[in-house]
Scaffold this active site. Structure first.
Site, PDB file in Angstrom:
ATOM      1  N   ASN A  28       5.458 -20.208  14.054  1.00 37.06           N
ATOM      2  CA  ASN A  28       5.389 -20.961  15.153  1.00 37.06           C
ATOM      3  C   ASN A  28       5.021 -22.499  14.391  1.00 37.06           C
ATOM      4  O   ASN A  28       3.988 -22.684  14.171  1.00 37.06           O
ATOM      5  CB  ASN A  28       4.251 -20.640  15.945  1.00 37.06           C
ATOM      6  CG  ASN A  28       4.094 -21.472  17.033  1.00 37.06           C
ATOM      7  OD1 ASN A  28       4.765 -22.565  17.525  1.00 37.06           O
ATOM      8  ND2 ASN A  28       3.107 -21.607  18.030  1.00 37.06           N
ATOM      9  N   TRP A  29       6.035 -23.373  14.558  1.00 40.56           N
ATOM     10  CA  TRP A  29       5.963 -24.762  13.778  1.00 40.56           C
ATOM     11  C   TRP A  29       5.044 -25.710  14.732  1.00 40.56           C
ATOM     12  O   TRP A  29       4.706 -26.747  14.359  1.00 40.56           O
ATOM     13  CB  TRP A  29       7.232 -25.373  13.467  1.00 40.56           C
ATOM     14  CG  TRP A  29       8.024 -24.611  12.616  1.00 40.56           C
ATOM     15  CD1 TRP A  29       7.697 -23.394  11.809  1.00 40.56           C
ATOM     16  CD2 TRP A  29       9.564 -25.006  12.084  1.00 40.56           C
ATOM     17  NE1 TRP A  29       8.546 -22.960  10.807  1.00 40.56           N
ATOM     18  CE2 TRP A  29       9.762 -23.894  10.855  1.00 40.56           C
ATOM     19  CE3 TRP A  29      10.127 -25.830  12.143  1.00 40.56           C
ATOM     20  CZ2 TRP A  29      10.707 -23.921  10.157  1.00 40.56           C
ATOM     21  CZ3 TRP A  29      11.528 -26.133  11.373  1.00 40.56           C
ATOM     22  CH2 TRP A  29      11.649 -24.970  10.397  1.00 40.56           C
ATOM     23  N   LYS A  30       4.992 -25.239  16.035  1.00 38.68           N
ATOM     24  CA  LYS A  30       4.218 -26.186  16.889  1.00 38.68           C
ATOM     25  C   LYS A  30       4.777 -27.425  16.722  1.00 38.68           C
ATOM     26  O   LYS A  30       5.901 -27.688  16.832  1.00 38.68           O
ATOM     27  CB  LYS A  30       2.699 -26.212  16.516  1.00 38.68           C
ATOM     28  CG  LYS A  30       2.115 -24.568  16.437  1.00 38.68           C
ATOM     29  CD  LYS A  30       0.483 -24.841  16.328  1.00 38.68           C
ATOM     30  CE  LYS A  30       0.210 -23.099  16.263  1.00 38.68           C
ATOM     31  NZ  LYS A  30      -1.224 -22.995  16.227  1.00 38.68           N
ATOM     32  N   HIS A 116       1.187 -19.176  24.507  1.00 39.06           N
ATOM     33  CA  HIS A 116       0.096 -19.361  23.527  1.00 39.06           C
ATOM     34  C   HIS A 116      -1.200 -20.145  24.043  1.00 39.06           C
ATOM     35  O   HIS A 116      -0.999 -20.892  25.105  1.00 39.06           O
ATOM     36  CB  HIS A 116       1.085 -20.463  22.573  1.00 39.06           C
ATOM     37  CG  HIS A 116       0.447 -20.741  21.193  1.00 39.06           C
ATOM     38  ND1 HIS A 116      -0.787 -21.388  21.151  1.00 39.06           N
ATOM     39  CD2 HIS A 116       0.673 -20.060  20.093  1.00 39.06           C
ATOM     40  CE1 HIS A 116      -1.041 -21.589  19.799  1.00 39.06           C
ATOM     41  NE2 HIS A 116      -0.310 -20.629  19.314  1.00 39.06           N
ATOM     42  N   GLU A 118      -2.367 -22.527  22.940  1.00 40.61           N
ATOM     43  CA  GLU A 118      -2.438 -24.140  23.268  1.00 40.61           C
ATOM     44  C   GLU A 118      -1.634 -24.515  24.569  1.00 40.61           C
ATOM     45  O   GLU A 118      -2.221 -25.411  25.088  1.00 40.61           O
ATOM     46  CB  GLU A 118      -1.817 -24.758  21.927  1.00 40.61           C
ATOM     47  CG  GLU A 118      -2.440 -24.621  20.898  1.00 40.61           C
ATOM     48  CD  GLU A 118      -1.988 -24.456  19.397  1.00 40.61           C
ATOM     49  OE1 GLU A 118      -0.606 -24.672  19.459  1.00 40.61           O
ATOM     50  OE2 GLU A 118      -2.609 -23.932  18.441  1.00 40.61           O
ATOM     51  N   GLU A 188      -3.765 -13.324  19.535  1.00 41.87           N
ATOM     52  CA  GLU A 188      -4.280 -14.567  18.766  1.00 41.87           C
ATOM     53  C   GLU A 188      -5.635 -15.015  19.029  1.00 41.87           C
ATOM     54  O   GLU A 188      -5.699 -15.555  20.021  1.00 41.87           O
ATOM     55  CB  GLU A 188      -3.566 -15.646  18.816  1.00 41.87           C
ATOM     56  CG  GLU A 188      -1.991 -15.312  18.558  1.00 41.87           C
ATOM     57  CD  GLU A 188      -1.034 -16.590  18.170  1.00 41.87           C
ATOM     58  OE1 GLU A 188      -0.747 -16.805  17.084  1.00 41.87           O
ATOM     59  OE2 GLU A 188      -0.985 -17.513  19.229  1.00 41.87           O
ATOM     60  N   GLY A 194      -5.979 -22.056  13.681  1.00 40.70           N
ATOM     61  CA  GLY A 194      -6.075 -23.468  13.135  1.00 40.70           C
ATOM     62  C   GLY A 194      -7.440 -23.639  12.434  1.00 40.70           C
ATOM     63  O   GLY A 194      -7.755 -24.706  12.129  1.00 40.70           O
ATOM     64  N   SER A 234      -4.710 -18.079  11.545  1.00 36.59           N
ATOM     65  CA  SER A 234      -5.174 -18.315  10.237  1.00 36.59           C
ATOM     66  C   SER A 234      -4.600 -17.206   9.252  1.00 36.59           C
ATOM     67  O   SER A 234      -5.233 -16.983   8.087  1.00 36.59           O
ATOM     68  CB  SER A 234      -6.757 -18.431   9.960  1.00 36.59           C
ATOM     69  OG  SER A 234      -7.114 -19.588  10.741  1.00 36.59           O
ATOM     70  N   GLY A 255       1.050 -20.014  11.928  1.00 31.82           N
ATOM     71  CA  GLY A 255       0.968 -21.464  12.387  1.00 31.82           C
ATOM     72  C   GLY A 255       1.260 -22.247  11.099  1.00 31.82           C
ATOM     73  O   GLY A 255       2.288 -22.478  10.618  1.00 31.82           O
ATOM     74  N   GLY A 256       0.020 -22.870  10.882  1.00 36.94           N
ATOM     75  CA  GLY A 256      -0.007 -23.566   9.590  1.00 36.94           C
ATOM     76  C   GLY A 256       0.648 -23.256   8.301  1.00 36.94           C
ATOM     77  O   GLY A 256       1.446 -24.014   7.519  1.00 36.94           O
TER      78      GLY A 256
HETATM   79  P1  13P Z   1      -2.818 -20.775  12.584  1.00 38.21           P
HETATM   80  O1  13P Z   1      -2.116 -19.675  11.670  1.00 38.21           O
HETATM   81  O2  13P Z   1      -2.430 -22.184  11.992  1.00 38.21           O
HETATM   82  O3  13P Z   1      -4.089 -20.464  12.785  1.00 38.21           O
HETATM   83  O4  13P Z   1      -2.168 -20.749  14.065  1.00 38.21           O
HETATM   84  C1  13P Z   1      -1.696 -19.636  14.497  1.00 38.21           C
HETATM   85  C2  13P Z   1      -1.092 -19.733  15.743  1.00 38.21           C
HETATM   86  O5  13P Z   1      -1.516 -20.302  16.782  1.00 38.21           O
HETATM   87  C3  13P Z   1       0.444 -19.160  15.616  1.00 38.21           C
HETATM   88  O6  13P Z   1       0.944 -19.230  16.941  1.00 38.21           O
END
Ligand code: 13P
Length: 272
Positions: A28-30, A116, A118, A188, A194, A234, A255-256
């Site tokens: 997920n590149w956000k 998600h 967010e 999640e 994050g 993470s 994510g990251g």
């Molecule tokens: P991180 O891997 O950066 O913690 O993010 C997880 C995430 O929100 C994937 O959708």
């Protein structure tokens, strides 16, 4: 070591005959990566995937909307599938700034991430809205990765199972059994997104097993055994293998670490 590996493969192969659950590693590149950065990242992932065993694994990337067309084009002859990070619930119409499900399928996107944390937190998306998005996405032929997870205070007050169950009940359990063929789940925990803090492999396994148990109660054991449940929060090359080794964890939503080809590839390689 080699012996253990072969045994595990044999057991996995045997279980796959019964369960047929594919590992999914989704990046997920956000709101990251402009066009040239996206091109570079896809190029790196494509190249690296050539030397990774991707049997029984799906590799998905979810760039921003503006980069979806390019991503579909650039991944056409590869193992990589392209997902969107969001979709609107309406078929089409006066919803400035939004994107409809059939616009995604039209350009070759097959998967969408819905729910998600967010989206829930920063954009106020409610369970009801998410349920409507899921319905629209499925009606238009998209697969859904449905996200959910508890806040830190929920876990501290030991309400995490209750919170997760409610999110699933209100967002997803209106679906018919057959709809689940196109639904994957992503647990999640919000406190792990994050933050560099991950749920321990045991915490992830405990929650994933719980999710499967409520799926079995609400639907059937067969359905519960067939749904992919990803862990997100993470996940890094250093912890991926241990988390993915848990029996009810079927890969991850990253994510990251999905923003660097090398890290994402190491995570893909860690899923067996
Ligand atoms: P991180 O891997 O950066 O913690 O993010 C997880 C995430 O929100 C994937 O959708």
């Amino acid at each position: 070591m080699q012996y253990k590996f072969i045994c595990r493969k044999l057991i996995n192969n045997y279980l796959n005959i019964l369960i047929v659950r594919t590992n999914i590693i989704a990046g997920n590149w956000k709101m990251n990566k402009n066009l040239s950065e996206a091109k570079q990242l896809i190029k790196g992932i494509k190249k690296g995937l050539k030397s990774i065993d991707t049997d029984n694994k799906r590799v998905i990337i979810a760039p921003t909307f503006v980069n979806l067309v390019g991503a579909v084009k650039r991944t056409r002859k590869s193992k990589i599938e392209v997902a969107a990070q969001n979709v609107h619930a309406a078929k089409n119409g006066a919803y400035t700034g939004e994107v409809a499900a059939d616009m995604l399928t039209d350009i070759g996107v097959g998967v969408v991430i819905i729910g998600h944390s967010e989206r829930r937190t920063y954009f106020g998306e409610t369970d009801q809205q998410l349920a409507e998005k899921v319905d629209r996405a499925l009606a238009e032929g998209l697969e859904v990765i449905f996200c959910f997870g508890e806040l830190l205070e929920d876990r501290k007050s030991e309400k995490h199972f209750e919170v997760v169950e409610n999110q699933l009940r209100h967002g997803l359990f209106h679906l018919l059994k057959e709809n689940f063929e196109k639904v994957g789940l992503a647990y999640e925990p919000v406190w792990a997104i994050g933050t560099g803090e991950t749920a321990s492999p045991e915490q992830a396994q405990e929650m994933h097993a719980f999710i499967r148990s409520i799926l079995a109660k609400e639907y059937t054991q067969e359905l519960a055994d067939s749904v992919a449940i990803l862990y997100g929060g993470s996940v890094k090359p250093a912890n991926a293998k241990e988390i993915f080794s848990k029996p009810d964890v079927d890969g991850g939503l990253i994510g990251g670490a999905s923003l660097k080809a090398e890290d994402f590839l190491a995570i893909v390689a860690a899923a067996e």
